[in-house]
Scaffold this active site. Structure first.
Site, PDB file in Angstrom:
ATOM      1  CD  GLU A 127     -15.010 -10.239  -8.006  1.00  0.00           C
ATOM      2  OE1 GLU A 127     -14.538 -10.562  -7.639  1.00  0.00           O
ATOM      3  OE2 GLU A 127     -15.636 -10.651  -8.500  1.00  0.00           O
ATOM      4  CG  ASP A 158      -6.793 -14.352  -1.391  1.00  0.00           C
ATOM      5  OD1 ASP A 158      -7.636 -14.605  -2.948  1.00  0.00           O
ATOM      6  OD2 ASP A 158      -7.324 -13.777  -0.464  1.00  0.00           O
TER       7      ASP A 158
END
Lengths: 253, 400
Positions: free
Chosen positions: A45, A56
């Site tokens: 990814e 995140d």
């Protein structure tokens, strides 16, 4: 058949790695990709950095901030990936947030991905309904699989709807957390892994968040097809540089 | 006014959109929380027991209705009939508490026992800490590191009220980043926590829910104006817009009444073209921030720009989706005001009317220097907050 779909048919547990494009140095993107492939990683990814990444944790956010300071942009990433399929043969997924994709132009973005040979896209903040109503036809036109996330809080009904809308794998977020938020798995997490496995979904599941070493990789893939490592890998290349990729991968399997 | 215009609906639709703007662009980790709220908020708000508790608290705890004050000397100076809706007289010093009272009652009915919030100027943080103290719930407030420095009195207030203030150290270290941190906290605590968003921003249903709680402002204004002027409708309603909650509250009952002009005042900072500005309508493009599609200050590449304003409450790179729609449809007139003009207007109101306004509000007051009105125009300005928290900024700016 898409490279992701072919890979999912292989009789092995898949190891996928996430890294932020343009980190630690702007030109590290291709170096890291090659090393990941050479180290036997099954899927990658490639993170397109965003200024305000809601899902995140601190590690990946800091890598995104640095990558943006290094000058990474959507166009820059695509130009770095030009010709990547001459040497990289494992499935490649672009992971990012929806606003940069929207500003680039969703169709133009998908077209570029197809030209480069990207196989799939993960946009955590592009929800199922928005995707189905407005963007599904475009993704499909360019042969891109859209990977949806589920979490321990996602209802069974919604998991089934996501399964129906998917054609590759489902990204199973291991616990209620941002990336890098947990270390190892609880009994509760194991129950969740079992529950999802017993739902007999048409798509394989790949576990992400909270996987950092061989033990957590094994735990995550006991019931599921594979696992994704992000923050732990970013920490490793922060400490040891882009040339140390294989050392990290060797620790996992 | 034609029939079509009259029928136009500026409220949210079932998908959470105001025209092209709104929606819920959230990671799956937030979906259950947001969906729980979306599926229940209207039903809960309409319950008689909720309405009773909400109205009683607004009356006896917040001090509503707030006065609609005819500012005679200010009106004389600018040649129009200017009324000030005195939200500065609310408990905690600003309109923010209308929403936090509503949301804390919502949180209790959803069975949540931990509250998180973001704050810019600190007014929403104080209002949230206040209602958490009132209800005995744990409270964590995220605030940008820079705002913590420039709004020290409000930080102290939050702490006195028992809240934990967490410093947001990323990005511009202001409201945008505090909001990111609060959302991350919610992702990590999905079951027991309710996120009290302070403005008409965020994923659906937040913009609509917050606007409904703040709509008490326009509801009262209608009644009060009828008493004072013999008419429910002013010619203009004027409010400052950062995210836009005080504006949404003042506009709410006038949105579909085109005879009422809607004026939104944004912070131009050091000038719209100076590179240090928060004038979203002038500088923004359609984009996604904090879970909704709206007008957003961003780079060509879709990275969110760090805004600037002397006023911490207006220092936000987007506006709520309702306001984005008012701008794009032309229903709202958007004006931007510099730091300098806002500061002057703040001093002017203090001297003419004996009311020291929050610097946010001073932006709305500053439009009269450039925007001309007719002598008999009735104008209602939302005096969204009081300037006590901004004394240091006023002192430094004017060497007081």
């Amino acid at each position: 058949m898409n490279r992701i779909q072919l890979k999912l048919k292989e009789d092995k547990k898949l190891l996928s790695l996430y890294f932020t494009a343009g980190y630690p140095k702007i030109e590290d993107t291709r170096t890291i990709l090659s090393q990941l492939q050479d180290s036997g990683v099954d899927m990658v990814e490639i993170g397109l950095p965003f200024s305000d990444p809601l899902a995140d944790g601190p590690t990946i956010q800091a890598s995104s901030t640095k990558a943006l300071q290094n000058g990474m942009t959507t166009e820059k990433l695509f130009s770095q990936l030009e010709g990547v399929r001459d040497e990289i043969h494992i499935p490649l997924i672009v992971m990012g947030y929806f606003n940069p994709m929207l500003q680039y132009g969703v169709e133009k973005f998908c077209k570029r991905c197809q030209e480069i040979g990207i196989d799939g896209i993960i946009m955590p903040d592009l929800p199922l309904a928005e995707y189905e109503n407005n963007y599904k036809a475009i993704f499909e036109k360019y042969g891109l699989l859209n990977v949806f996330l589920i979490t321990p809080q996602t209802s069974d009904g919604r998991i089934k709807a996501i399964d129906n809308a998917s054609d590759g794998f489902i990204y199973m977020v291991s616990s209620a957390s941002t990336t890098g938020g947990t270390d190892g798995f609880s009994n509760e997490t194991a129950t969740y892994f079992e529950r999802i496995a017993s739902m007999n979904l048409k798509n394989e599941q790949v576990v992400g968040f909270g996987i950092s070493d061989a033990q957590s990789f094994q735990d995550a893939t006991q019931y599921q097809k594979g696992a994704i490592i992000g923050s732990a890998f970013i920490k490793h290349i922060t400490a040891h540089g882009a040339s140390s990729v294989s050392d990290f991968v060797k620790q996992i399997r | 006014m034609n029939t079509l215009e009259k029928e136009k609906n500026y409220q949210v639709d079932e998908q959470g959109y105001y025209g092209d703007f709104g929606g819920a662009f959230i990671p799956e980790m937030l979906y259950p929380n947001v969906e729980e709220l979306r599926s229940q908020y209207i039903q809960i708000m309409e319950e008689p027991s909720f309405q009773k508790e909400f109205k009683e608290l607004l009356k006896d705890y917040v001090g509503r209705p707030t006065p609609l004050y005819f500012a005679e000397r200010f009106s004389k100076k600018y040649g129009a009939k200017i009324y000030l809706k005195r939200e500065d007289l609310c408990h905690t010093g600003a309109h923010k508490v209308n929403n936090t009272i509503g949301q804390i009652l919502m949180a209790k009915r959803l069975g949540k026992n931990r509250i998180i919030a973001e704050t810019g100027a600190g007014q929403h943080g104080v209002a949230t800490a206040t209602v958490c103290a009132l209800m005995g719930l744990e409270c964590v407030v995220y605030m940008g590191a820079i705002d913590i420095k420039r709004q020290a009195p409000n930080v102290a207030r939050m702490k006195m009220l028992g809240a934990t203030v967490k410093s947001a150290e990323s990005g511009s270290k202001t409201l945008k980043d505090a909001t990111n941190e609060a959302i991350r906290d919610w992702i990590n605590n999905p079951v027991d926590t309710h996120y009290i968003i302070g403005s008409v921003v965020g994923p659906h249903p937040y913009p609509d829910m917050v606007a409904r709680f703040q709509a008490v402002i326009s509801e009262e204004t209608k009644k009060q104006l009828l008493e004072k002027e013999g008419q429910e409708n002013p010619d203009y309603v004027v409010a400052c817009v950062g995210g836009g909650s005080n504006a949404a509250g003042l506009y709410y009952h006038y949105l579909n009444q085109p005879e009422v002009g809607i004026i939104a005042v944004e912070a131009a900072g050091k000038g719209v073209d100076s590179g240090e500005s928060a004038a979203t309508s002038a500088l923004g493009r359609e984009g996604i921030i904090h879970g909704s599609k709206t007008l957003l200050m961003q780079t060509d590449d879709g990275q969110i720009t760090e805004p600037y304003s002397i006023s911490a409450g207006l220092d936000y790179p987007g506006v709520g989706p309702m306001h984005a729609n008012l701008y794009r449809s032309g229903r709202g007139e958007f004006i931007s005001v510099t730091d300098e003009d806002a500061m002057k207007a703040g001093i002017e109101l203090s001297k003419l009317e004996g009311i020291i306004p929050a610097i946010e509000t001073s932006h709305a007051l500053a439009i009269f220097e450039t925007r001309k009105f007719k002598k008999d125009d009735v104008i209602v300005i939302n005096l969204s907050g009081r300037g006590d928290k901004d004394l240091n900024t006023y002192i430094e700016y004017f060497n007081l």
